[in-house]
Write an enzyme that holds these catalytic residues in place. Sequence first.
Site, PDB file in Angstrom:
ATOM      1  N   GLY A   1      34.224  35.777  36.036  1.00  0.00           N
ATOM      2  CA  GLY A   1      32.818  36.145  36.170  1.00  0.00           C
ATOM      3  C   GLY A   1      31.988  35.523  35.071  1.00  0.00           C
ATOM      4  O   GLY A   1      32.434  34.617  34.354  1.00  0.00           O
TER       5      GLY A   1
ATOM      6  N   ASP B   1      23.473  46.629  36.778  1.00  0.00           N
ATOM      7  CA  ASP B   1      24.031  45.376  37.289  1.00  0.00           C
ATOM      8  C   ASP B   1      24.919  45.641  38.503  1.00  0.00           C
ATOM      9  O   ASP B   1      26.000  45.071  38.621  1.00  0.00           O
ATOM     10  CB  ASP B   1      24.821  44.652  36.189  1.00  0.00           C
ATOM     11  CG  ASP B   1      25.056  43.174  36.521  1.00  0.00           C
ATOM     12  OD1 ASP B   1      24.293  42.629  37.341  1.00  0.00           O
ATOM     13  OD2 ASP B   1      25.984  42.575  35.960  1.00  0.00           O
TER      14      ASP B   1
ATOM     15  N   LEU C   1      42.982  36.469  38.094  1.00  0.00           N
ATOM     16  CA  LEU C   1      42.477  37.108  39.306  1.00  0.00           C
ATOM     17  C   LEU C   1      41.114  36.576  39.715  1.00  0.00           C
ATOM     18  O   LEU C   1      40.734  36.646  40.880  1.00  0.00           O
ATOM     19  CB  LEU C   1      42.377  38.626  39.100  1.00  0.00           C
ATOM     20  CG  LEU C   1      43.688  39.357  38.806  1.00  0.00           C
ATOM     21  CD1 LEU C   1      43.410  40.810  38.448  1.00  0.00           C
ATOM     22  CD2 LEU C   1      44.614  39.279  40.018  1.00  0.00           C
ATOM     23  N   GLY C   2      40.375  36.074  38.765  1.00  0.00           N
ATOM     24  CA  GLY C   2      39.032  35.568  39.032  1.00  0.00           C
ATOM     25  C   GLY C   2      38.301  35.350  37.733  1.00  0.00           C
ATOM     26  O   GLY C   2      38.839  35.563  36.639  1.00  0.00           O
TER      27      GLY C   2
ATOM     28  N   PHE D   1      31.114  36.788  32.288  1.00  0.00           N
ATOM     29  CA  PHE D   1      31.543  37.123  30.940  1.00  0.00           C
ATOM     30  C   PHE D   1      32.917  36.548  30.585  1.00  0.00           C
ATOM     31  O   PHE D   1      33.311  36.566  29.435  1.00  0.00           O
ATOM     32  CB  PHE D   1      31.576  38.635  30.761  1.00  0.00           C
ATOM     33  CG  PHE D   1      30.217  39.271  30.793  1.00  0.00           C
ATOM     34  CD1 PHE D   1      29.127  38.631  30.234  1.00  0.00           C
ATOM     35  CD2 PHE D   1      30.025  40.497  31.395  1.00  0.00           C
ATOM     36  CE1 PHE D   1      27.869  39.215  30.263  1.00  0.00           C
ATOM     37  CE2 PHE D   1      28.767  41.080  31.431  1.00  0.00           C
ATOM     38  CZ  PHE D   1      27.688  40.436  30.865  1.00  0.00           C
ATOM     39  N   GLY D   2      33.661  36.055  31.569  1.00  0.00           N
ATOM     40  CA  GLY D   2      34.973  35.503  31.285  1.00  0.00           C
ATOM     41  C   GLY D   2      35.971  35.794  32.391  1.00  0.00           C
ATOM     42  O   GLY D   2      35.671  36.514  33.358  1.00  0.00           O
TER      43      GLY D   2
END
Length: 545
Positions: free
Chosen positions: A229, A345, A226-227, A231-232
């Site tokens: 970021g 965040d 899906l995408g 962090f993974g």
Amino acid sequence: MEYSERNFYSVMNSAPIMYLYNLENVTNPTVFNSELGNLMRSLLASAASSPSRSAVGSTNFTDFSNIYAMLQCTRDLGPNSCLRCLQDIVTVIPDCCAGKQGGQVISWSCRLRFEIYSFFELPSPPPPPPPPPQINSTISGTTNSTSHAGKKSASRIAFVAVIPLACALILISTICICLLWRKAKRRNTDVFCEDGSSSNSSMESLQMDLGTLKVATSNFLDANKLGEGGFGPVYKGILSDGREIAVKRLASNSVQGVGELRTEVVLVAKLLHRNLVKLLGFCLEEEEKLLVYEYLPNGSLDKILFDERRRQCFGWEQRYKIIIGIARGLLYLHEDSQLRVIHRDLKASNVLLDEHMNPKISDFGLAKLFRGSQTQGNTNHIAGTYGYMAPEYAKNGLFSAKSDVYSFGILALEIVTGRKNSRFRDSANLQSHTWQHWSRGTGLEVVDPSLGGQWPRYEVLKCIHIALLCVQEAAGGRPTMSEIVLMLNSYTATSLVPSRPAFFVPTPSFRLALGSESLQFEQDSKSDSSRQTVNQVTISELIPR
């Protein structure tokens, strides 16, 4: 009775829908709460394992004869689901009715009640054992004295035989009760923990098998990604029961380690709100660190907001709805949940959108928990996303609810303008760009052109005004999330005049436009923010003409 357009059988929902409590306080709340907690813990396992999914009990207390309690789940829940539901609502007691002489917490799937008087019928005690059979003499010709002596001897034998049997039964029962109580206590030692940071039973109930997740995601097939970021990557998956899930696979070199993953699991599992993403489970097997969330088909906000093509269909009504939803989610974290959480965040990529474009705040790996009356924290490890960080956090490591408010202000400006804060380079940033237009009375010129002018002037100016209040230099001058939600939902809410934003970078054209007034403007902006709090006016009076 319950009915719905969706299937809710065997689906646990522990979100509290009603609190009731006795207005009278107990005389010794500390001892009372301790005894109440012990009683609740002793009933949890019994209620979850009972075929009726309920349990009642009582305990002695010094100020009263007893404390009586009842735990109950809907019968369609399994033992584990019932236990999780009851654990969730038991943690609500300190917030709603601790120290009261009675209280009730009612959710969709379970409920509890406690009182200082009996409000249920206790099970009847077991019947006494039948009397031992009498020994009748069959020998004819015996005297009355011989018969009487025989009866006394038989009674003595029966008495001697019953005593050890009764003692053995009592001993066995006591041992069983103690074992069950210790097991329940061990599994639920953190039910009344103030911060809820280490609930072993909650962690165990959320553990998922790696094989199951590999099957659901086709062994983390790239086509299901899906995408990705910081962090993974995140993969879409489908469980065997048909549920769609999103699996965040933390990279082996990810900054978010096991500690951050544990923080996210414990926090998100205890936070239930329509504007927060729902955590379904986690997995720590074979060097894998996986978090499993509900699948949200519209992805993250940044994928729509900063995409030139998709943004064309992203109207003002949807944007305003998203701003309000994010504000409500933060209000829940800061003030309304059983845990006071600072996200640290908040940004567009950490806001997910469901099928109805409702926003859900996600990614709690950097979140911090405040205990009791704590309002501010300090850290030497500054983590987050520059551009969204409040100045006191970026410079000195100080974080509070007001640092989340700052991030919300930046995010609100991005939603209104359609421009990403990081896309401003040397000359200015998003808050500086907006402030310069606001100061000139041309605030509407910052609105996203893709909206085509189809927006209510009042709502847009209100959002810009609130955002500028949020990004002020002094944390004390920023509004709270409760004040922000009130302003977003009201036409008459009062507010303050915003001062110059943090990290302000004036452009040469702005200095030229201000002319000789530029120096005086900068000096006034650096004055103490408390001077701005003297005059409160309505939002309509602050709108530049």
